[in-house]
Design a protein around this motif. Structure first.
Motif: not given
Lengths: 204, 204
Positions: B72-76
């Motif tokens: 999720a953080r990598t997507a952001r």
């Protein structure tokens, strides 16, 4: 947006981890650029793997072969000195004991020893699983070799790496390097970019 | 120093791989910036894991929990749309069959379908393990749904994902995404930086 905290970056690593070695070369600059300190926590990945089911890279089919290519290329990509040790991986027990014994006396000195031990292993090819090699590296830095040699067989000193590893496991650490800052976990040398942004501008 | 080759970047991925999905959003731009094409190769990681001993991320102790945070953080971090699918992972069989059937007719169209299937799964939460969902996604792009629906149960079409996966395994592919260019392997969405330098200036 400001960062959520001002606390240190907890930096977990195994002395036999190539990516931990790369991180050891880079994490202080990343943290310092944002006014953060780094707390170094050497651990024993072997104990972690008993819980996580992980395995040393060279023993993993296909991935082990790839890792040899990737580690050497990653070193060149970042301009970090690197030579594949003949004996790999090795136990980080002696190095961990020396680190924590010294850290109780002088944290900055322990950090310098950690970097020297990494270089001894991953650049000079010295077998840092040997307590004598660890003592020699420390003595080469002007540290008290005889006192360290004695400490390495002290029961309390011997127990410390296991205790520290269990604390790390309780925080979710399953690999090396692993960072925790402001409660946020970052696994892998290749997450320094995300860690850098976190420190620069807070949660994203 | 010039790059060693002019051939395409081989891009291997599983339709159920979050990091494969991120790579699908970024690899074309990286390659195009250096005048390279990309050959897309969807594979079935389940078959790869039979050889490599790998396991789906959610099933791995500790690492599975971390991966939910990291994805999720990598997507952001990269500004890529992302929603954790309720059913994860799913089989990429139907999506793979559709891709290769279409690729035999129109490679660029197959690439657009792959991106649409990734978005259907990782943004809209649709279950792309269902052949009907795959047909619906294709039909939504103006592709011939009825012909595709029929093709998905054709024995030759059904066999293709396994054959392609075996070819990938023979080249050393053990994860998703995995890239090979000029004979050099790059594993992981987080190696796009090294791949980019390779394409820009050749071996390093």
């Amino acid at each position: 947006m400001p960062a959520t905290g001002t606390g240190p970056v907890d930096f977990y690593f195994d002395f036999s981890s190539p990516y931990g070695y790369f991180a050891a070369h880079r994490i202080e600059a990343v943290a310092a650029a944002h006014g953060r300190k780094v707390d170094w926590h050497p651990i024993l990945l072997g104990l972690v793997f008993e819980v996580s089911g992980g395995r040393p890279l060279p023993s993993i089919p296909m991935k082990g072969d790839y890792a040899r290519v990737d580690v050497a290329r990653t070193a060149r990509f970042h301009g970090i000195a690197w030579r594949q040790p003949a004996k790999f991986p090795v136990s980080g027990q002696a190095a961990c004991r020396a680190f924590y014994w010294l850290a109780a006396r002088d944290v900055e000195c322990a950090r310098r020893l950690a970097r020297a031990l990494f270089d001894a292993y991953f650049v000079e090819g010295r077998d840092i699983s040997s307590p004598q090699v660890v003592v020699d590296v420390a003595a080469g830095m002007g540290l008290p070799g005889a006192a360290l040699a004695e400490a390495l067989s002290d029961p309390a000193v011997k127990e410390r790496p296991r205790t520290e590893t269990e604390l790390a496991i309780a925080r979710g650490v399953f690999g090396s390097p692993y960072f925790i800052v402001d409660g946020e976990p970052f696994w892998g040398h290749d997450r320094l970019d995300q860690l850098d942004r976190w420190l620069a501008s807070g949660p994203f």
